[in-house]
Design an enzyme around this catalytic site. Structure first.
Site, PDB file in Angstrom:
ATOM      1  N   ASP A  59      -8.265  -5.710   2.632  1.00 50.96           N
ATOM      2  CA  ASP A  59      -6.823  -5.584   2.881  1.00 50.96           C
ATOM      3  C   ASP A  59      -6.142  -6.950   2.942  1.00 50.96           C
ATOM      4  O   ASP A  59      -4.926  -7.025   2.984  1.00 50.96           O
ATOM      5  CB  ASP A  59      -6.567  -4.807   4.184  1.00 50.96           C
ATOM      6  CG  ASP A  59      -7.254  -5.444   5.376  1.00 50.96           C
ATOM      7  OD1 ASP A  59      -8.430  -5.811   5.252  1.00 50.96           O
ATOM      8  OD2 ASP A  59      -6.623  -5.577   6.427  1.00 50.96           O
ATOM      9  N   ASN A  60      -6.921  -8.021   2.960  1.00 47.67           N
ATOM     10  CA  ASN A  60      -6.339  -9.363   2.965  1.00 47.67           C
ATOM     11  C   ASN A  60      -6.514 -10.067   1.620  1.00 47.67           C
ATOM     12  O   ASN A  60      -6.290 -11.254   1.513  1.00 47.67           O
ATOM     13  CB  ASN A  60      -6.997 -10.237   4.044  1.00 47.67           C
ATOM     14  CG  ASN A  60      -6.816  -9.693   5.435  1.00 47.67           C
ATOM     15  OD1 ASN A  60      -7.774  -9.505   6.151  1.00 47.67           O
ATOM     16  ND2 ASN A  60      -5.580  -9.414   5.820  1.00 47.67           N
ATOM     17  N   GLY A  80      -2.435  -0.697   6.635  1.00 45.08           N
ATOM     18  CA  GLY A  80      -0.994  -0.780   6.339  1.00 45.08           C
ATOM     19  C   GLY A  80      -0.303  -1.903   7.083  1.00 45.08           C
ATOM     20  O   GLY A  80      -0.867  -2.523   7.984  1.00 45.08           O
TER      21      GLY A  80
HETATM   22  C1  LIG Z   1      -4.652 -12.603   9.328  1.00 43.79           C
HETATM   23  C2  LIG Z   1      -4.340 -11.228   8.952  1.00 43.79           C
HETATM   24  O1  LIG Z   1      -3.210 -10.889   8.718  1.00 43.79           O
HETATM   25  N1  LIG Z   1      -5.360 -10.447   8.858  1.00 43.79           N
HETATM   26  C3  LIG Z   1      -5.229  -9.094   8.511  1.00 43.79           C
HETATM   27  C4  LIG Z   1      -6.332  -8.874   7.545  1.00 43.79           C
HETATM   28  O2  LIG Z   1      -7.464  -8.303   8.021  1.00 43.79           O
HETATM   29  C5  LIG Z   1      -7.588  -7.986   9.396  1.00 43.79           C
HETATM   30  C6  LIG Z   1      -8.763  -7.125   9.510  1.00 43.79           C
HETATM   31  O3  LIG Z   1      -8.928  -6.367   8.357  1.00 43.79           O
HETATM   32  C7  LIG Z   1      -6.340  -7.321   9.863  1.00 43.79           C
HETATM   33  O4  LIG Z   1      -6.488  -6.870  11.190  1.00 43.79           O
HETATM   34  C8  LIG Z   1      -5.242  -8.336   9.791  1.00 43.79           C
HETATM   35  O5  LIG Z   1      -4.012  -7.758   9.996  1.00 43.79           O
END
Ligand SMILES: CC(=O)N[C@H]1CO[C@H](CO)[C@@H](O)[C@@H]1O
Ligand SMILES: *[C@@H]1O[C@H](CO)[C@@H](O)[C@H](O)[C@H]1NC(C)=O
Ligand SMILES: *[C@@H]1O[C@H](CO)[C@@H](O)[C@H](O)[C@H]1NC(C)=O
Ligand SMILES: *[C@@H]1O[C@H](CO)[C@@H](O)[C@H](O)[C@H]1NC(C)=O
Ligand SMILES: *[C@@H]1O[C@H](CO)[C@@H](O)[C@H](O)[C@H]1NC(C)=O
Length: 583
Positions: free
Chosen positions: A337-338, A167
């Site tokens: 999630d990205n 989230g």
């Molecule tokens: C750079 C960034 O916002 N990365 C997000 C996406 O993935 C990582 C690990 O899943 C998250 O910790 C980050 O918030």
């Protein structure tokens, strides 16, 4: 050993300015401000003044309080977690939680602003950004009337494993804005404090990572790569503690907030969390919403619409990753999630632009396995699309699930086709000839052997004449000069010159101008970002502004950029730079 397969996978990429395939036009009658006095090209007719906008002569709104951004539609559409307070917990049966930003501690400074976004997307006069109100608004300290900020609940597979609830841990969705072009954008603050989803984080972002996100998302846009955008960057005096390299060296840094925007912030993980926790009705509802809002070519009554949606995301993800490869961009954390459902680049963290060509280039210095190295991105895309398929399965019939698997099987060839097209464009090749893949692969292999500068090798091939190529006259062409030391480069040049001169309808200057439109002269090299960050940390934002301006025209040679060495051999200290991972 260098493998032909990897070369093909890599070779299949370039910066042809492909438009995102879904037509991003989703203006629904009532929340859209297109009026009759809007010219047919979507631009406002000159000199029209509509009182409801309180416009200046330019037609831009001058008063922030007139800026209508709202989460209303999302709140009406979806069940919202009403529990008050930003305390961390597991949330069920909702897509969003109400969550209020925590204002940054002042004094606040506007470190960067994108006039193009403020005026071209927000319809605001850029003068608005000079006000105290804007500083507070864009850093979480002021909410506009009627605004109910939200934090989005999503999950994700991180580094290969299901990570459960993630989230928006430090981001707040301020709302949606429908502009006069009829586009709807979602505004989000990043670094604006804790939410229900902060886990152990403090909800803040530091100056260095915020400068990087601001500059890179804007740079990617101007490179023609689908991406979230950045409107502004506000820095504060609020102390934020970070262990920059996760090595125990804790340092006090300062908090910053980026006001960023995207057509949608939904990710693969947005659907995964619902599938994983058996919230099938909500899953269906969210997929329907995403399709209706963002995939207008898919009919909402189509019984196969989820399949068509999946097929579109598969195609567009392949295209996006091919575009990343074409500019040497490594995202760095391609977790589900990205990964955007709209196949735009989101969540800029430990990304990097590859300088020396190396398929194993890994921007995240802690990623020892190279899981998210540049050459692995296509495979990671496949992994993420598998997870998307799993997340969609509860709303697919058995037969559709089988068909979706077939669609996924096609991903590799779609990616290769994109890469092939893109790299052909990077080399200025017209038509299709049998040896084109070989020509591309051969060049990349030599670049790998010599560690050639990725950006400048292609750029210099775009700037050199056939005659100079033929004569091996590489005066002022340092990247090509380096490559000439490769024992086979001369053979390759013979093939290449023969290939481009065979197309009689093509002139040398046509080839050069075509290639210059897809091969940038400037990308955000790590050392360039670093140099701007060092100054930004002492409140000198001149270099952030300079880079922003230069990278807004990456295909055009600019005097200031040349003076700053942006197209020159990187300075010796650049090699020793490490990308800071904590952000
Ligand atoms: C750079 C960034 O916002 N990365 C997000 C996406 O993935 C990582 C690990 O899943 C998250 O910790 C980050 O918030
Ligand atoms: C327009 O904005 C100005 C402030 O910039 C305000 O004083 C004025 O009342 C506004 N007019 C309307 C019609 O809203
Ligand atoms: C995806 O690409 C494939 C191959 O080009 C094509 O056959 C298919 O129709 C595309 N899917 C969608 C939904 O556009
Ligand atoms: C970098 O990679 C390491 C190892 O996989 C990972 O633990 C870390 O979270 C990554 N950094 C970021 C910012 O994602
Ligand atoms: C090499 O190319 C440059 C233009 O970049 C030209 O000025 C020069 O005369 C050329 N040298 C030779 C030997 O042809």
């Amino acid at each position: 050993m260098w493998s032909v397969y990897r070369l093909l996978v890599f070779a299949l990429a370039a910066a042809s300015r492909l438009a995102p395939a879904h037509v991003l036009e989703f203006c629904h009658s009532s929340d859209c401000h297109r009026d009759d006095d809007t010219a047919s090209n979507g631009q406002p007719a000159p000199n029209t003044v509509r009182s409801r906008w309180n416009m200046s002569v330019s037609g831009l709104v001058r008063d922030l309080d007139q800026f209508r951004v709202s989460c209303k539609k999302l709140i009406e559409e979806f069940p919202v977690d009403e529990v008050d307070g930003n305390f961390v917990r597991t949330v069920k049966n909702c897509i969003f939680s109400k969550s209020t930003p925590t204002p940054l501690k002042g004094p606040l400074r506007l470190a960067a602003v994108s006039k193009e976004v403020i005026e071209g997307i927000f319809d605001l006069d850029v003068a608005v950004t000079q006000s105290e109100d804007f500083l507070h608004y864009a850093s979480g300290g002021k909410l506009l009337i009627g605004s109910v900020p939200l934090a989005h609940r999503y999950g994700g597979h991180q580094f290969g494993y299901w990570a459960g609830q993630l989230g928006d841990g430090r981001a707040h969705l301020l709302g949606r804005y429908s502009n006069r072009k009829g586009e709807t954008w979602e505004l989000q603050l990043k670094g604006s404090g804790k939410t229900q989803y902060s886990r152990s984080g403090d909800g803040r972002a530091v100056i260095r990572s915020s400068v990087r996100e601001f500059l890179c998302s804007e740079a990617m846009h101007f490179l023609g790569v689908p991406t979230s955008r950045a409107a502004s960057l506000i820095v504060s005096e609020e102390p934020v503690v970070r262990d920059q390299f996760y090595n125990g060296n804790v340092k006090m840094e300062r908090g910053a907030v980026v006001l960023r925007l995207a057509k949608s912030w939904f990710r693969i993980g947005s659907l995964e969390i619902l599938a994983q926790s058996g919230e099938t009705d909500l899953l269906r509802k969210l997929v329907n919403f995403v399709i209706d809002e963002h995939f207008p070519s898919i009919a909402s009554g189509d019984s196969n619409k989820y399949l068509v949606f999946y097929s579109t995301v598969v195609n567009e993800t392949a295209r996006l990753i091919a575009q990343w490869m074409s500019v040497g961009f490594a995202h760095g954390v391609c977790n589900t999630d990205n990964f955007s459902l709209l196949s735009i680049t989101i969540d800029y963290g430990p990304f990097g632009f590859m300088e020396s060509y190396n398929p194993n280039f890994v921007p995240n210095t802690s990623d020892d396995e190279g899981r998210y190295g540049i050459g692995a991105q296509a495979d990671v895309g496949l992994f993420n699309l598998e997870k998307l398929l799993a997340a969609l399965s509860p709303v697919l019939t058995q037969k559709q699930q089988e068909e979706a698997k077939m669609i996924l099987k096609g991903y590799g060839s779609i990616y290769q086709m994109r890469i092939h097209q893109i790299f052909k464009a990077k080399l200025g090749l017209l038509g299709e000839e049998e040896d084109d893949s070989f020509l591309i692969g051969f060049l990349l292999k030599m670049m790998e052997d010599k560690g050639s500068d990725f950006t400048m090798t292609f750029r210099q091939l775009s700037e050199i004449s056939d005659l100079q190529l033929h004569n091996r006259n590489f005066t002022q062409m340092w990247a090509l000069g380096d490559l000439l030391e490769h024992e086979h480069f001369s053979d390759w040049l013979n093939m290449y010159v023969f290939r481009i001169s065979r197309k009689q309808s093509d002139t040398d200057s046509d080839r050069q101008s075509r290639m210059k439109k897809v091969n940038p002269r400037y990308v955000l090299r790590n050392w360039m970002a670093e140099s701007a960050i060092v100054k930004a940390e002492v409140n000198d934002f001149s270099e952030v502004e300079l880079l922003h301006r230069i990278l807004s025209s990456p295909f055009v040679t600019q005097e200031t950029a040349e003076e700053a060495g942006h197209a020159a051999r990187p300075p010796p200290w650049a090699e020793r730079l490490k990308v800071s991972c904590s952000s």
